[in-house]
Design an enzyme around this catalytic site. Structure first.
Site, mmCIF file in Angstrom:
data_model
loop_
_atom_site.group_PDB
_atom_site.id
_atom_site.type_symbol
_atom_site.label_atom_id
_atom_site.label_comp_id
_atom_site.label_asym_id
_atom_site.label_seq_id
_atom_site.Cartn_x
_atom_site.Cartn_y
_atom_site.Cartn_z
ATOM 1 C CE LYS A 306 -5.001 -3.911 19.879
ATOM 2 N NZ LYS A 306 -5.465 -5.311 19.986
ATOM 3 C CB SER A 366 1.587 -4.507 26.148
ATOM 4 O OG SER A 366 1.140 -5.320 25.076
#
Ligand code: 5BU
Length: 478
Positions: A306, A366
């Site tokens: 990320k 999520s």
């Protein structure tokens, strides 16, 4: 008045004189009566008009367009595209109306390579559906088809429908402009002009076309043919070969435990997702073993790093430091937040000889309460579309995030029960993420890693995910 304006007016008058545009009362396919009717097919009988149209398109719009090919929407725009191709010395592609019944089932004729851009030429647009048909076939071949030049825009919703499908148009005339010229040139009177204007306002915008064919209905094999990123292509192949769309998120903190787990489940996964920075005894021998296992079991490696910094820092984080991610991970996850520089950084590292690598861009998360908005997701997808060679796919939660079949939807947050963990992770079921949410590769972490028998659990996940994928594409399996 400038020269271009004069020639546009000349064309309007010519179209009127040769009956390519007619006024009166005509029936349309939908049953609604229209006061104006176009039949641009007749222009082939008038070489001067053909020449004027192609000159105008060339001067007015084409010169500054940067494209490799041009393609006319069959049939009316074909001769125009041909003239333009010769004039601009640009390659032309031809779209068939029907696939050949024998031999190759090709829809696009000509020589081209995936990733090249193709400009579309069309005579008239109403809803934009004919242009979209052509866009769809070109995109299926991996061509970039996001611009169209139109002779006349009837202003009945086509421009908007096309924009929704990432196609921008430029037109020689809009209907209002054409009417204005014809009144001025005394070809039609004000009563007729008002009738046409009223009709345009009152006739409901042409049918809305929401999107091209749903990517989730295509098989992984079909999509591997379209991929422009090598990692995506390999991953689609592996999924088809292993009949698995399961990605294991191996969130363990010791190298021995990780290698041991892979020995158990490697056979059942298409992708292994790592977090190198949680491993306490990370070392180069480990990455060598990891690569050997990836080869032995035929899976790819995704480092879920990320990245979220400026391009220069990301280039260093990617290739240097203790982890040297670029050396062992086939792909990495990247945030879009810092802008395009981050994609350029990975792209440049690939160009610098690290080999064919890929990026999964984070379009949605999520976790509960995350700050990503639909606008952010849309901008992320838009930004990524400029980097088809480096983009493997998107990490996201919904099918609506993107529809380009070349890219893979990677969806984390999956367990057999819909639930949440105590830190806000939200879980959906395998069935739901495949059938409703559009996932292509499904990430399961603790659902497998903390199970009593991880191997048996991986098989269960693999089977249920695969059978739901088969259900999803059932219409496409020959
Ligand atoms: P889990 O154990 O199945 O909850 O693990 C999910 C993994 O996916 C974990 O490594 C997360 O870092 C990763 N993940 C996620 O859960 N949700 C996201 O939106 C993204 C990554 Br992006």
């Amino acid at each position: 008045m400038n020269n271009e304006q004069q020639r546009i007016e000349e064309l309007a008058v010519n179209l009127f004189n040769i009956n390519a545009v007619k006024f009166g009362e005509f029936d349309t396919k939908s049953g609604i009566k229209t006061p104006v009717y176009f039949d641009l097919r007749v222009i082939v009988s008038y070489p001067d008009v053909m020449e004027l149209i192609s000159d105008l398109i060339y001067e007015f719009a084409f010169k500054e367009m940067d494209c490799v090919h041009i393609c006319g929407v069959p049939y009316t725009a074909l001769p125009i595209a041909t003239l333009l191709s010769v004039r601009a010395k640009k390659s032309m592609l031809m779209r068939r109306k029907e696939a050949k019944a024998y031999g190759t089932k090709k829809m696009i004729e000509g020589h081209y390579e995936a990733g090249q851009s193709c400009l579309i030429i069309e005579d008239v647009i109403t809803s934009g559906s004919s242009v979209l048909e052509t866009v769809k076939d070109l995109r299926k071949e991996g061509l970039k088809a996001d611009r169209a030049l139109i002779i006349l825009d009837r202003e009945q919703g086509g421009r908007e429908n096309l924009a929704k499908n990432d196609v921008q148009i430029k037109s020689l005339f809009t209907m209002s402009k054409l009417i204005e010229i014809l009144v001025q040139k005394e070809k039609i009177d004000n009563t007729m002009a008002n009738k046409v204007k009223k009709y345009l306002l009152e006739t409901p915008a042409a049918v809305k076309i929401d999107s091209l064919e749903d990517r989730t209905l295509l098989t992984y094999e079909q999509r591997s043919e379209l991929s422009t990123n090598t990692v995506a292509k390999r991953l689609f192949h592996i999924m088809s070969a292993k009949k698995s769309n399961l990605c294991l998120s191996i969130d363990l903190t010791s190298t021995i435990k990780i290698l041991d787990m892979i020995e158990k489940v490697g056979e059942h996964i298409c992708l292994l997702k790592t977090h190198a920075d949680i491993i306490e005894d990370f070392n180069t021998d480990f990455t060598v073993s990891l690569k050997n296992l990836a080869k032995k079991f035929n899976f790819l490696i995704l480092e879920d790093r990320k990245f979220a910094d400026i391009g220069n820092t990301v280039a260093l984080q990617y290739s240097k430091g203790i982890h040297k991610i670029a050396e062992w991970a086939d792909c990495v996850t990247v945030h879009s937040l810092p802008g395009e520089g981050i994609l350029k950084a990975i792209n440049n590292s690939c160009d610098n000889g690290i080999g064919s690598r890929g990026v999964f861009l984070l379009a949605e998360m999520s976790s509960e309460g995350n700050l990503i908005t639909t606008e952010y997701t849309a901008q992320t997808v838009k930004m990524a579309s400029k980097y088809p060679n480096v983009l493997t796919g998107f990490v996201c939660q919904t099918k609506e995030s993107f529809n380009d079949p070349r890219y893979i939807q990677l969806t984390p947050g999956v367990q057999f029960e819909c639930s949440k963990d105590e830190l806000g992770q939200v879980y959906n079921t395998p069935e739901k993420v495949i059938l409703e949410k559009g996932a292509d590769v499904v990430v399961v972490g603790r659902g497998i890693v903390t199970a009593k028998n991880p191997e048996a659990q991986a098989v269960l996940y693999k089977n249920v995910l695969w059978s739901n994928y088969l259900r999803r594409v059932s219409g496409k399996i020959e």
